[in-house]
Design an enzyme around this catalytic site. Structure first.
Site, PDB file in Angstrom:
ATOM      1  N   ASP A  10       1.555  -2.594  11.267  1.00 54.57           N
ATOM      2  CA  ASP A  10       2.908  -2.396  10.738  1.00 54.57           C
ATOM      3  C   ASP A  10       3.612  -1.298  11.549  1.00 54.57           C
ATOM      4  O   ASP A  10       3.981  -0.269  11.000  1.00 54.57           O
ATOM      5  CB  ASP A  10       2.854  -2.022   9.238  1.00 54.57           C
ATOM      6  N   ASN A  39       4.993   0.140   6.968  1.00 55.69           N
ATOM      7  CA  ASN A  39       5.790   1.324   7.305  1.00 55.69           C
ATOM      8  C   ASN A  39       7.284   1.023   7.290  1.00 55.69           C
ATOM      9  O   ASN A  39       8.114   1.924   7.125  1.00 55.69           O
ATOM     10  CB  ASN A  39       5.405   1.846   8.692  1.00 55.69           C
ATOM     11  N   ASN A 166      -1.989   2.851   3.445  1.00 56.10           N
ATOM     12  CA  ASN A 166      -2.248   1.418   3.665  1.00 56.10           C
ATOM     13  C   ASN A 166      -2.875   0.754   2.440  1.00 56.10           C
ATOM     14  O   ASN A 166      -2.664  -0.441   2.197  1.00 56.10           O
ATOM     15  CB  ASN A 166      -3.152   1.202   4.884  1.00 56.10           C
ATOM     16  N   HIS A 235      -3.823   8.116  13.193  1.00 58.04           N
ATOM     17  CA  HIS A 235      -4.754   7.387  12.322  1.00 58.04           C
ATOM     18  C   HIS A 235      -5.217   6.051  12.922  1.00 58.04           C
ATOM     19  O   HIS A 235      -6.411   5.779  13.015  1.00 58.04           O
ATOM     20  CB  HIS A 235      -4.081   7.061  10.977  1.00 58.04           C
TER      21      HIS A 235
HETATM   22  C1  BDR Z   1      -1.448   4.989   7.717  1.00 60.76           C
HETATM   23  O1  BDR Z   1      -0.171   4.863   7.092  1.00 60.76           O
HETATM   24  C2  BDR Z   1       0.831   4.679   8.063  1.00 60.76           C
HETATM   25  O2  BDR Z   1       1.844   5.603   7.886  1.00 60.76           O
HETATM   26  C3  BDR Z   1       0.189   4.819   9.412  1.00 60.76           C
HETATM   27  O3  BDR Z   1       0.715   3.879  10.328  1.00 60.76           O
HETATM   28  C4  BDR Z   1      -1.275   4.590   9.156  1.00 60.76           C
HETATM   29  O4  BDR Z   1      -1.631   3.249   9.317  1.00 60.76           O
HETATM   30  C5  BDR Z   1      -1.968   6.401   7.503  1.00 60.76           C
HETATM   31  O5  BDR Z   1      -2.083   6.689   6.150  1.00 60.76           O
HETATM   32 CA    CA Z   2      -0.139   1.638  10.355  1.00 60.49          CA
END
Ligand code: BDR
Ligand code: CA
Length: 304
Positions: A10, A39, A166, A235
């Site tokens: 995303d 996102n 996520n 991440h």
């Molecule tokens: C996850 O949430 C999104 O903001 C980032 O892309 C990552 O996949 C981190 O918590």
């Molecule tokens: Ca992500």
């Protein structure tokens, strides 16, 4: 031989860097990218996936759009960390192409079936597409090599005290993913909060190739959400990194469930101490070697 992977994402600043990491690494072969709402709304995340591949000069990699909302709950596309487009900051041109006509779950099935080696799925967004794929194509899902997902944490969160984004964005899909019989590796905040790109890395990347410059520009925007940190946690790149070099992370097998109730919604309940006696259904990343930012920026600097 390179491990074939498909990134379901995303984008998302760290998703974009995860895609570039895969392209920079001969240990993996990126076969396709699928997009999910997360996102930002789906029309942005799929366009962003194509824009990143355009920037890297990879029009050959198919991209498909998937779910535009979670399985059960209302959509949540926050916009605070990644901006309303999901990829605010860098000056990237509009996408050069439309996504494939196929839905993401059909492209995933096609890629799994076409791959002589077991394909590894790397989800770096909400798990809606993965849950739908496993439900629609159970026989094909049984042929997936592994699912190495970024999401969750053992005991804390970044959206609520319980939930990582996520998982929180579609807990029902996450629960299905963990309980579907897939071979799941969970790369959560326990390790990604120690996977930082620091200002010194960005200074170096600015002087590297086009991917390095884009990474530095992405982190320049994304870093606004990490004031007070030594750097920004990338991440999603950690999930791709686990496939590239399994020695980077320590994995602990255990049972994982996902709270879909009203109080601890989105919490990944990782039975690391074997309290429940339930059989392991996942490997949870519990430690990461020091120096991930150096490792990641060395890789990205290789890509023009
Ligand atoms: C996850 O949430 C999104 O903001 C980032 O892309 C990552 O996949 C981190 O918590
Ligand atoms: Ca992500």
């Amino acid at each position: 031989m390179a491990v074939p992977i498909l990134i379901d994402c995303d984008p998302g600043h760290d998703d974009a860097i995860a895609i570039m990491l895969a392209l920079a690494s001969p240990e993996v072969e990126l076969r396709a990218v699928t997009a999910v709402s997360g996102n930002a709304p789906l029309h942005h995340t799929v366009a962003n996936a194509i824009r990143v591949l355009d920037h890297a000069g990879r029009p050959d990699i198919p991209v498909a759009a998937g779910a535009d909302r979670p399985l059960v709950q209302d959509p949540f596309t926050p916009g605070d960390v990644h901006g309303p487009t999901g990829l605010d900051g860098p000056d990237l041109p509009p996408p050069s192409r439309e996504p494939a006509a196929a839905h993401a779950i059909d492209l995933i099935a096609e890629q799994v079936e076409a791959s002589p080696e077991p394909l590894v799925l790397v989800p770096t967004g909400p798990l809606t597409n993965i849950a739908l794929f496993a439900a629609r194509y159970p026989d094909v899902a049984a042929r997936v090599g592994r699912v190495v997902l970024m999401g969750g944490a053992a005991g804390f969160g970044n959206v609520t005290p319980n939930a990582e984004f996520n998982i929180w964005a579609d807990p029902d899909a996450a629960r299905r993913t963990f309980t579907s019989g897939l071979d799941v590796t969970m790369v959560g905040l326990d390790v990604t909060h120690r996977a930082l790109i620091e200002p010194s890395h960005c200074e170096r990347l600015l002087r590297a190739g086009r991917a390095g410059k884009l990474t530095a520009d992405l982190v320049s925007y994304y870093g606004r959400s990490h004031t007070g940190w030594a750097g920004s946690p990338i991440h999603d790149a950690v999930a791709v990194a686990q496939v590239i070099d399994p020695g980077l992370l320590t994995l602990t097998e255990c049972h994982v469930d996902v709270d879909c109730g009203p109080v601890g919604r989105g919490r990944t309940i990782c039975d690391l101490n074997g309290t429940t006696g339930l059989p392991a259904n996942a490997r949870v990343a519990t430690d990461i070697v020091p120096g991930f930012g150096d490792w990641l920026s060395d890789r990205i600097a290789r890509l023009d």
